[in-house]
Design an enzyme around this catalytic site. Structure first.
Site, PDB file in Angstrom:
ATOM      1  N   GLY A  62     -38.473  13.495  -4.721  1.00  0.00           N
ATOM      2  CA  GLY A  62     -37.498  12.597  -5.318  1.00  0.00           C
ATOM      3  C   GLY A  62     -37.637  12.515  -6.825  1.00  0.00           C
ATOM      4  O   GLY A  62     -36.645  12.576  -7.558  1.00  0.00           O
TER       5      GLY A  62
ATOM      6  N   SER B 197     -36.065  18.549   7.355  1.00  0.00           N
ATOM      7  CA  SER B 197     -37.383  19.191   7.379  1.00  0.00           C
ATOM      8  C   SER B 197     -37.319  20.516   8.116  1.00  0.00           C
ATOM      9  O   SER B 197     -36.534  20.672   9.059  1.00  0.00           O
ATOM     10  CB  SER B 197     -38.400  18.282   8.080  1.00  0.00           C
ATOM     11  OG  SER B 197     -39.628  18.964   8.310  1.00  0.00           O
TER      12      SER B 197
ATOM     13  N   TYR C  98     -41.456  12.504  14.229  1.00  0.00           N
ATOM     14  CA  TYR C  98     -41.009  12.915  12.898  1.00  0.00           C
ATOM     15  C   TYR C  98     -39.855  13.912  12.999  1.00  0.00           C
ATOM     16  O   TYR C  98     -38.803  13.743  12.358  1.00  0.00           O
ATOM     17  CB  TYR C  98     -42.180  13.538  12.147  1.00  0.00           C
ATOM     18  CG  TYR C  98     -41.819  14.134  10.808  1.00  0.00           C
ATOM     19  CD1 TYR C  98     -41.615  13.322   9.702  1.00  0.00           C
ATOM     20  CD2 TYR C  98     -41.691  15.511  10.642  1.00  0.00           C
ATOM     21  CE1 TYR C  98     -41.292  13.867   8.460  1.00  0.00           C
ATOM     22  CE2 TYR C  98     -41.370  16.062   9.414  1.00  0.00           C
ATOM     23  CZ  TYR C  98     -41.167  15.232   8.337  1.00  0.00           C
ATOM     24  OH  TYR C  98     -40.845  15.786   7.119  1.00  0.00           O
TER      25      TYR C  98
ATOM     26  N   SER D 202     -41.840   9.542  -6.644  1.00  0.00           N
ATOM     27  CA  SER D 202     -42.864  10.591  -6.599  1.00  0.00           C
ATOM     28  C   SER D 202     -42.329  11.819  -5.878  1.00  0.00           C
ATOM     29  O   SER D 202     -41.240  11.790  -5.292  1.00  0.00           O
ATOM     30  CB  SER D 202     -44.132  10.085  -5.881  1.00  0.00           C
ATOM     31  OG  SER D 202     -43.865   9.850  -4.507  1.00  0.00           O
ATOM     32  N   GLY D 203     -43.103  12.887  -5.931  1.00  0.00           N
ATOM     33  CA  GLY D 203     -42.810  14.077  -5.147  1.00  0.00           C
ATOM     34  C   GLY D 203     -41.439  14.668  -5.369  1.00  0.00           C
ATOM     35  O   GLY D 203     -40.964  14.825  -6.501  1.00  0.00           O
TER      36      GLY D 203
ATOM     37  N   THR E 259     -33.088   8.221  -3.631  1.00  0.00           N
ATOM     38  CA  THR E 259     -34.010   7.323  -2.939  1.00  0.00           C
ATOM     39  C   THR E 259     -35.351   8.032  -2.763  1.00  0.00           C
ATOM     40  O   THR E 259     -35.424   9.256  -2.773  1.00  0.00           O
ATOM     41  CB  THR E 259     -33.462   6.879  -1.569  1.00  0.00           C
ATOM     42  OG1 THR E 259     -33.348   8.012  -0.703  1.00  0.00           O
ATOM     43  CG2 THR E 259     -32.115   6.199  -1.724  1.00  0.00           C
ATOM     44  N   GLY E 260     -36.402   7.236  -2.616  1.00  0.00           N
ATOM     45  CA  GLY E 260     -37.732   7.843  -2.622  1.00  0.00           C
ATOM     46  C   GLY E 260     -37.977   8.554  -3.932  1.00  0.00           C
ATOM     47  O   GLY E 260     -38.596   9.616  -3.981  1.00  0.00           O
ATOM     48  N   GLY E 261     -37.502   7.933  -5.020  1.00  0.00           N
ATOM     49  CA  GLY E 261     -37.466   8.625  -6.308  1.00  0.00           C
ATOM     50  C   GLY E 261     -38.670   8.431  -7.196  1.00  0.00           C
ATOM     51  O   GLY E 261     -38.655   8.882  -8.343  1.00  0.00           O
TER      52      GLY E 261
END
Length: 256
Positions: free
Chosen positions: A23, A143, A156, A20-21, A16-18
């Site tokens: 992912g 994180s 966050y 950019s960055g 997921t979040g794949g």
């Protein structure tokens, strides 16, 4: 540079979040190591660009889905079930940054960040579990901020601490199925989002705080996720891996 291993031959992975960055780099790494990969993200243009960049033919498939939306995740699961019938790896990576003093955080912002960073991870795992093969692996993106108090990061950091705790609890809960659940805690990683939102002065200060003397790369994260998802990490479960160049554990010599 090609990766000289095939740890994921025959494996099906979801990132997921794949688009950019971290992912996107992880999707590339898993593809390089033989996996078939489903990438999910909210924006179709970004997904289309990611598929083109990955250039892996029918071994990569993109699905537009917002992890904070339960119906979107149902649709994602339906696509994976129809195309692959199972999953072996889940990288619950999608998340948003949110940095403001607690006095400035509105209820709407609270709901937005919790919905993506915690609810989205929780639902991603919950809804993909019926497809996840026994002996599979889940990696959750937390994180470095959960390991150290950071000004203006209360919301966050709290959501990232929640998913770290979730990973540990699920490591115990899913152990009877031999499903391993670990988390990663990236440090300062030079993703497109980081480059766009952090000033040059702040980047320079970040480098000075890291014992390794550099910012991390998305490829650094991808390598760690691939390791945790592989059989080489078969005795790692419920662990959080700090990928931070020594930010938390080591004081740079330049600061002494």
């Amino acid at each position: 540079m090609p990766i000289a291993t095939a740890r994921f031959d025959g494996k099906i992975a979801l990132v997921t979040g794949g688009s950019s960055g971290m992912g996107l780099a992880t999707a590339r790494r898993l593809l390089d190591e033989g996996a078939q990969v489903v990438i999910a993200a909210r924006g179709k243009p970004g997904l289309d660009a990611a598929v083109e960049e990955l250039n892996a033919g029918d071994r990569v498939h993109a699905v537009s889905a917002d992890v904070a939306d339960s119906s979107d995740l149902d649709g994602l699961v339906d696509v994976i079930a129809a195309q692959h019938g199972r999953l072996d790896v889940v990288f619950a990576n999608a998340g948003v940054g949110a940095f403001a003093p607690i006095t400035d955080i509105t209820e709407a912002e609270l709901d937005r960040v919790i919905s993506t960073n915690f609810k989205g991870v929780f639902l991603t795992i919950q809804k993909t579990l019926p497809l996840l093969a026994d002996g599979g692996a889940i990696v959750v993106n937390s994180s470095w901020a959960v390991h150290r108090g950071v000004p203006a990061a209360s919301l966050y950091s709290a959501t990232k601490a929640a998913v770290l705790s979730l990973a540990q609890s699920l490591a115990a809960e899913l152990a009877p199925r031999k499903i391993r659940v670990n988390s990663i805690s990236p440090g300062y990683i030079e993703t497109p989002s980081y480059r766009a939102n952090v000033s040059d002065a702040a980047k320079a200060a970040a480098v000075q705080a890291v014992a390794a003397g550099r910012l991390g790369t998305s490829e650094d994260i991808a390598a760690a996720v691939a390791f945790l998802a592989s059989d080489e990490a078969s005795y790692l479960n419920g662990q959080d891996l700090l990928i931070d160049g020594g930010l938390i554990a080591a004081i740079p010599a330049t600061m002494l």
